[in-house]
Write a protein that holds these residues in place. Structure first.
Motif, PDB file in Angstrom:
ATOM      1  N   VAL A 499       0.840  -1.202   0.000  1.00  0.00           N
ATOM      2  CA  VAL A 499       0.000   0.000   0.000  1.00  0.00           C
ATOM      3  C   VAL A 499       0.876   1.253   0.000  1.00  0.00           C
ATOM      4  N   ALA A 500       1.896   1.269   0.851  1.00  0.00           N
ATOM      5  CA  ALA A 500       2.799   2.420   0.886  1.00  0.00           C
ATOM      6  C   ALA A 500       3.545   2.574  -0.434  1.00  0.00           C
ATOM      7  N   GLY A 501       3.925   1.451  -1.061  1.00  0.00           N
ATOM      8  CA  GLY A 501       4.582   1.535  -2.363  1.00  0.00           C
ATOM      9  C   GLY A 501       3.673   2.141  -3.415  1.00  0.00           C
ATOM     10  N   TYR A 502       2.393   1.748  -3.407  1.00  0.00           N
ATOM     11  CA  TYR A 502       1.446   2.329  -4.361  1.00  0.00           C
ATOM     12  C   TYR A 502       1.263   3.823  -4.108  1.00  0.00           C
ATOM     13  N   LEU A 503       1.113   4.206  -2.830  1.00  0.00           N
ATOM     14  CA  LEU A 503       0.939   5.626  -2.513  1.00  0.00           C
ATOM     15  C   LEU A 503       2.172   6.436  -2.908  1.00  0.00           C
ATOM     16  N   GLY A 504       3.367   5.834  -2.764  1.00  0.00           N
ATOM     17  CA  GLY A 504       4.584   6.537  -3.165  1.00  0.00           C
ATOM     18  C   GLY A 504       4.680   6.720  -4.668  1.00  0.00           C
ATOM     19  N   ARG A 505       4.224   5.724  -5.431  1.00  0.00           N
ATOM     20  CA  ARG A 505       4.231   5.888  -6.896  1.00  0.00           C
ATOM     21  C   ARG A 505       3.191   6.899  -7.349  1.00  0.00           C
ATOM     22  N   GLY A 636      -2.526 -23.723  -5.237  1.00  0.00           N
ATOM     23  CA  GLY A 636      -2.896 -22.526  -4.496  1.00  0.00           C
ATOM     24  C   GLY A 636      -3.219 -21.374  -5.413  1.00  0.00           C
ATOM     25  N   LEU A 637      -3.752 -20.319  -4.836  1.00  0.00           N
ATOM     26  CA  LEU A 637      -4.075 -19.117  -5.610  1.00  0.00           C
ATOM     27  C   LEU A 637      -3.819 -17.892  -4.754  1.00  0.00           C
ATOM     28  N   LEU A 638      -3.579 -16.782  -5.419  1.00  0.00           N
ATOM     29  CA  LEU A 638      -3.278 -15.507  -4.768  1.00  0.00           C
ATOM     30  C   LEU A 638      -4.121 -14.420  -5.400  1.00  0.00           C
ATOM     31  N   MET A 639      -4.849 -13.673  -4.567  1.00  0.00           N
ATOM     32  CA  MET A 639      -5.659 -12.542  -5.031  1.00  0.00           C
ATOM     33  C   MET A 639      -5.032 -11.262  -4.507  1.00  0.00           C
ATOM     34  N   LYS A 640      -4.620 -10.397  -5.414  1.00  0.00           N
ATOM     35  CA  LYS A 640      -4.010  -9.114  -5.063  1.00  0.00           C
ATOM     36  C   LYS A 640      -5.021  -7.996  -5.324  1.00  0.00           C
ATOM     37  N   ALA A 641      -5.243  -7.164  -4.306  1.00  0.00           N
ATOM     38  CA  ALA A 641      -6.177  -6.047  -4.453  1.00  0.00           C
ATOM     39  C   ALA A 641      -5.480  -4.725  -4.724  1.00  0.00           C
ATOM     40  N   ILE A 642      -4.174  -4.624  -4.482  1.00  0.00           N
ATOM     41  CA  ILE A 642      -3.431  -3.381  -4.717  1.00  0.00           C
ATOM     42  C   ILE A 642      -2.812  -3.452  -6.106  1.00  0.00           C
ATOM     43  N   PRO A 643      -3.158  -2.560  -7.018  1.00  0.00           N
ATOM     44  CA  PRO A 643      -2.612  -2.632  -8.386  1.00  0.00           C
ATOM     45  C   PRO A 643      -1.125  -2.331  -8.417  1.00  0.00           C
ATOM     46  N   ALA A 644      -0.470  -2.913  -9.415  1.00  0.00           N
ATOM     47  CA  ALA A 644       0.969  -2.699  -9.567  1.00  0.00           C
ATOM     48  C   ALA A 644       1.276  -1.315 -10.115  1.00  0.00           C
ATOM     49  N   GLU A 645       0.362  -0.710 -10.850  1.00  0.00           N
ATOM     50  CA  GLU A 645       0.545   0.627 -11.415  1.00  0.00           C
ATOM     51  C   GLU A 645      -0.582   1.521 -10.943  1.00  0.00           C
ATOM     52  N   GLU A 646      -0.264   2.817 -10.757  1.00  0.00           N
ATOM     53  CA  GLU A 646      -1.265   3.746 -10.249  1.00  0.00           C
ATOM     54  C   GLU A 646      -2.390   4.004 -11.233  1.00  0.00           C
ATOM     55  N   ALA A 647      -2.161   3.724 -12.537  1.00  0.00           N
ATOM     56  CA  ALA A 647      -3.199   3.952 -13.540  1.00  0.00           C
ATOM     57  C   ALA A 647      -4.230   2.833 -13.567  1.00  0.00           C
ATOM     58  N   GLU A 648      -3.967   1.695 -12.926  1.00  0.00           N
ATOM     59  CA  GLU A 648      -4.889   0.568 -12.959  1.00  0.00           C
ATOM     60  C   GLU A 648      -6.064   0.805 -12.016  1.00  0.00           C
ATOM     61  N   ASP A 649      -7.127   0.029 -12.265  1.00  0.00           N
ATOM     62  CA  ASP A 649      -8.342   0.141 -11.471  1.00  0.00           C
ATOM     63  C   ASP A 649      -8.098  -0.433 -10.079  1.00  0.00           C
ATOM     64  N   ARG A 650      -8.415   0.375  -9.030  1.00  0.00           N
ATOM     65  CA  ARG A 650      -8.220  -0.094  -7.667  1.00  0.00           C
ATOM     66  C   ARG A 650      -9.378  -0.958  -7.182  1.00  0.00           C
ATOM     67  N   GLY A 651     -10.385  -1.175  -8.011  1.00  0.00           N
ATOM     68  CA  GLY A 651     -11.515  -2.003  -7.611  1.00  0.00           C
ATOM     69  C   GLY A 651     -11.447  -3.419  -8.114  1.00  0.00           C
ATOM     70  N   CYS A 652     -10.393  -3.771  -8.845  1.00  0.00           N
ATOM     71  CA  CYS A 652     -10.268  -5.111  -9.423  1.00  0.00           C
ATOM     72  C   CYS A 652      -9.307  -5.965  -8.600  1.00  0.00           C
ATOM     73  N   LEU A 653      -9.518  -7.267  -8.687  1.00  0.00           N
ATOM     74  CA  LEU A 653      -8.619  -8.239  -8.082  1.00  0.00           C
ATOM     75  C   LEU A 653      -7.749  -8.860  -9.171  1.00  0.00           C
ATOM     76  N   SER A 654      -6.450  -8.904  -8.927  1.00  0.00           N
ATOM     77  CA  SER A 654      -5.533  -9.612  -9.828  1.00  0.00           C
ATOM     78  C   SER A 654      -5.319 -11.013  -9.243  1.00  0.00           C
ATOM     79  N   VAL A 655      -5.861 -12.012  -9.930  1.00  0.00           N
ATOM     80  CA  VAL A 655      -5.851 -13.383  -9.429  1.00  0.00           C
ATOM     81  C   VAL A 655      -4.785 -14.176 -10.172  1.00  0.00           C
ATOM     82  N   THR A 656      -3.972 -14.894  -9.421  1.00  0.00           N
ATOM     83  CA  THR A 656      -2.963 -15.791  -9.984  1.00  0.00           C
ATOM     84  C   THR A 656      -3.199 -17.185  -9.408  1.00  0.00           C
ATOM     85  N   ILE A 657      -3.548 -18.130 -10.278  1.00  0.00           N
ATOM     86  CA  ILE A 657      -3.784 -19.515  -9.867  1.00  0.00           C
ATOM     87  C   ILE A 657      -2.637 -20.369 -10.387  1.00  0.00           C
ATOM     88  N   THR A 658      -2.000 -21.097  -9.481  1.00  0.00           N
ATOM     89  CA  THR A 658      -0.915 -21.999  -9.879  1.00  0.00           C
ATOM     90  C   THR A 658      -1.538 -23.312 -10.331  1.00  0.00           C
TER      91      THR A 658
END
Length: 761
Positions: A499-505, A636-658
């Motif tokens: 979260v702090a990384g996103y706010l800093g970007r 396993g699976l991982l759901m990320k709610a914090i976008p990697a870029e500030e231009a991305e939608d903060r309401g979406c989940l980035s899901v990674t399923i192994t």
């Protein structure tokens, strides 16, 4: 050695300040100072330089104005907000600033209104403040001190407090102890009398300039008893607020008012006899900061209630009882006898009709106030418990939560004898709570839980919402040695502070001033005790937290996600929780030997992991959602709610399923892991074989669910929206779309975290 001439000395001071300002701008461009210890301290050292020599504040303001105009001409927009914050913070503390400089800053802020957010928002805010400051110099300083120190003042009755929350299981004990010591030392070092004297001194010098005898004024205030100091404080506040509220009043009238107060305070000493020593600075007191170790789930709500109603007032009649349940009052004040008595009902023997009440004895002295009190006592029934109104019958929390105008009151007032009921005055938000979260993403996950619980409580009975302005701030601090009950997971510093990384970007000024504290605070806390350590921590940490809380006014809103967890045991009720940053699901180890042998056999045939069915709505660039279903084998699976870029939608989940993919060849079967990635807002995961897995929320091992066979994730809805939606559905069961009041309410629960600029566009 020979001394420099005043012209040469002034030139050297201006060159030094310009060099410091240019160093700030280079840091914004990513050119960090050669000495890593200087990172994040450039702004602090610049302001401390001005504090040591207040007469140079006008030099800094003039340089900052020129740099702002240069950034405007060169379209260097990422310079504008940091320079503007630095300028306003200097202008608030400056002893006296020429109106010509204030006019240039005011005109620049008005030109920002043509730019997109957040430039136009910040420009409008600062333009309105500067308009008041130009009419009544010293207004901004006066209002800041009054609100932060909770000084009693009828013309400006606002109060603020900074709450620092830290999880003792996530931060080293040395960090918590150092912050407790520093905040307590900052609180003890100032008194209401001293703060009132600062307000009087600053206001008179800002209006009178060089003609103000600042030394004589301070000596006079020091010699006065506390009651007289408060009297002159109220006189100055009334004069300044009167000039600030009168939009058309001239600055000369305000100066004349304060000059009369100045002569009355100093006696017969004329203003023109002041020694010509130049302008003297008035310190800006540290704000009211309280440090809290977050050990209880409801601790945030309790502290906010006590801020609105301190312990000295909590047992007074009509203080808490009108808005909170007796059980809630007892939860906050367990030792309160009168709150304990309020639990029990009292049998009423009268009919409730006014004419059936017993006649009262005539008062011995029939004066008007006494008669009014008698009438009030006859019509007031004490000791009974007020019947709760159904939440569906009141929309007070809806009006407060959505920021709309006040509607009709939630209930009808009883009619007095022959007099129409007076309309209830709308509540004002006179209190501001600035909650600073100290730690990594795990404490923000706890904040999301507490905020969701607070919003549900306010939906049932609105108490904080109409009275309190609630602001959230985040200062990242990396843990040292983790607490045994909250063992650190194998995640790097960047992953623990997403979260702090996103706010800093998104906000370079946040990155420069706040993200750099990630490693500084633990180092300062572990420094050996010495006078130099006390000097650095008391000045630096307290000042940076105060600067962030004062100037960080632009929120960045993060979507809170709701998760429903289904367990393997049919008798166990599903669990409902929320998370802010991520959800991690992993295969659970089989506890029994039979299950372990079956797992090994199936792993040999189908590969590692378990079979899962995944149903989700895929989000496309066209913002169209498509329902998809998957059946796969996964570890396993991982759901990320914090976008990697500030231009991305903060309401979406980035899901990674192994996903485990089986391939057959001449050598036999082989298995490979493939990352399956997609974006969604709603997702359901099931284990058709009832094979359990674990679910961990917000990287916090304390928030781990075991024996899980299914989960459902969706955006968390605002509780007030859900309640009003239920009411609408009850009235119109066949209506599927939002109609009526529901259309104007926020649908999703968003957690706002303040930064200096929000998200730059």
């Amino acid at each position: 050695c020979c001394s420099l001439s005043p012209a040469m000395e002034s030139s050297e001071v201006e060159s030094d300040i310009l060099r410091r300002v240019r160093a700030l701008l280079r840091e914004l461009d990513g050119h960090h100072p050669s000495c890593q210890s200087d990172r994040g301290m450039l702004r602090w050292t610049l302001h401390k330089k001005i504090d040591q020599n207040p007469s140079t504040s006008c030099v800094l303001v003039r340089i900052l104005v020129k740099e702002l105009e240069r950034a405007e001409r060169g379209d260097l927009r990422h310079y504008i907000i940091p320079l503007l914050h630095t300028l306003m913070y200097t202008l608030i503390q400056a002893p006296c600033v020429p109106d010509e400089l204030c006019a240039r800053v005011y005109d620049f802020c008005k030109r920002l209104l043509t730019l997109p957010k957040p430039f136009c928002t910040i420009g409008l805010d600062y333009a309105s403040r500067l308009k008041v400051e130009r009419t009544a110099p010293g207004t901004l300083y006066q209002r800041m001190v009054i609100s932060e120190q909770s000084l009693r003042s009828a013309p400006y009755p606002f109060q603020e407090r900074i709450f620092i929350f830290a999880d003792p299981e996530l931060l080293p004990e040395a960090v918590c102890s150092a912050l407790v010591t520093d905040t307590e030392a900052a609180r003890v070092s100032q008194s209401p009398r001293g703060c009132m004297s600062f307000v009087v001194t600053h206001a008179l010098q800002a209006a009178l300039g060089d003609t103000c005898d600042i030394h004589g004024l301070r000596a006079r205030l020091q010699a006065l008893p506390p009651g007289d100091v408060e009297h002159w404080f109220q006189q100055v506040v009334a004069a300044v607020e009167c000039a600030g509220s009168e939009g058309g009043s001239e600055r000369g009238q305000h100066t004349a008012r304060l000059e009369r107060i100045y002569h009355g305070l100093l006696g017969s000493s004329p203003a023109g006899n002041a020694p010509q020593e130049g302008l003297q600075g008035t310190p800006l007191p540290n704000p009211n900061i309280s440090f809290h170790l977050w050990t209880e789930d409801e601790q945030l709500w309790k502290e906010l209630v006590l801020f609105l109603r301190p312990l000295s007032q909590s047992c007074e009649p009509d203080c808490l009882g009108q808005d909170l349940d007796p059980l809630e009052i007892q939860d906050i004040l367990p030792d309160c006898a009168c709150c304990e008595q309020s639990r029990f009902s009292v049998l009423s023997t009268d009919s409730g009709i006014e004419r059936d009440l017993p006649a009262q004895e005539e008062p011995c002295a029939p004066c008007a106030p006494c008669a009014a009190d008698t009438e009030h006592s006859r019509l007031h029934r004490k000791g009974g418990i007020k019947k709760k109104l159904s939440p569906l019958d009141s929309v007070a929390f809806l009006q407060a939560g959505s920021g709309g105008p006040g509607g009709k009151p939630p209930g009808k007032l009883p009619r007095s004898s022959g007099k129409p009921p007076e309309p209830a005055a709308p509540l004002q938000r006179l209190h501001t709570a600035r909650v600073v979260l100290l730690g990594d993403d795990r404490i923000l996950g706890r904040l999301a839980q507490a905020y969701h619980s607070l919003r549900k409580r306010e939906t049932r009975r609105a108490f904080l919402t109409p009275r309190l302005n609630l602001q959230f701030y985040h200062i990242p601090v990396l843990p040292g040695q983790p607490h045994p009950s909250a063992a650190a997971d194998p995640a790097g510093p960047e992953e623990l502070c997403e979260v702090a990384g996103y706010l800093g970007r998104a906000d370079p000024w946040y990155e420069s001033n706040i993200n750099t504290l990630c490693h500084v605070i633990p180092k300062l806390a572990t420094m050996p005790s010495s006078p130099s350590r006390a000097l650095v921590t008391d000045l630096f940490l307290t000042d940076v937290i105060a600067y962030y809380a004062r100037m960080g006014t632009q929120p960045v809103c993060f979507q809170v996600h709701a998760v429903k967890v289904l367990f393997r045991d049919p008798a166990q009720e599903p669990a409902e929780d929320v998370f802010l940053t991520e959800l991690l699901a992993q295969v659970q180890d089989s506890p029994s030997h039979r299950e372990l042998s079956m797992t090994k056999r199936k792993t040999t045939l189908d590969g590692p992991g378990i079979d899962l069915t995944v149903t989700y709505r895929k989000v496309a660039l066209s913002d169209r959602e498509k329902e998809l279903a998957l059946a796969l084998r996964s570890t396993g699976l991982l759901m990320k709610a914090i976008p990697a870029e500030e231009a991305e939608d903060r309401g979406c989940l980035s899901v990674t399923i192994t996903e485990i993919v089986r391939t057959s060849n001449l050598a036999g079967r082989s298995f490979s892991a493939v990352a399956n990635r997609f974006k969604t807002r709603n997702i359901k995961v099931r284990s058709p074989e009832q094979r359990p897995f674990t679910v961990r929320l917000d990287k916090d091992s304390r928030r781990t669910y075991r024996d899980v066979i299914g989960l459902e994730v969706s955006p968390c809805l605002e509780p007030s929206y859900c309640l009003q939606k239920t009411r609408t559905t009850k009235c119109s069961p066949h209506e599927t779309e939002d109609v009526g009041l529901v259309k104007y309410l926020p649908k999703s629960l968003l957690l706002p975290i303040n930064t200096f600029a929000g998200v730059l566009q």
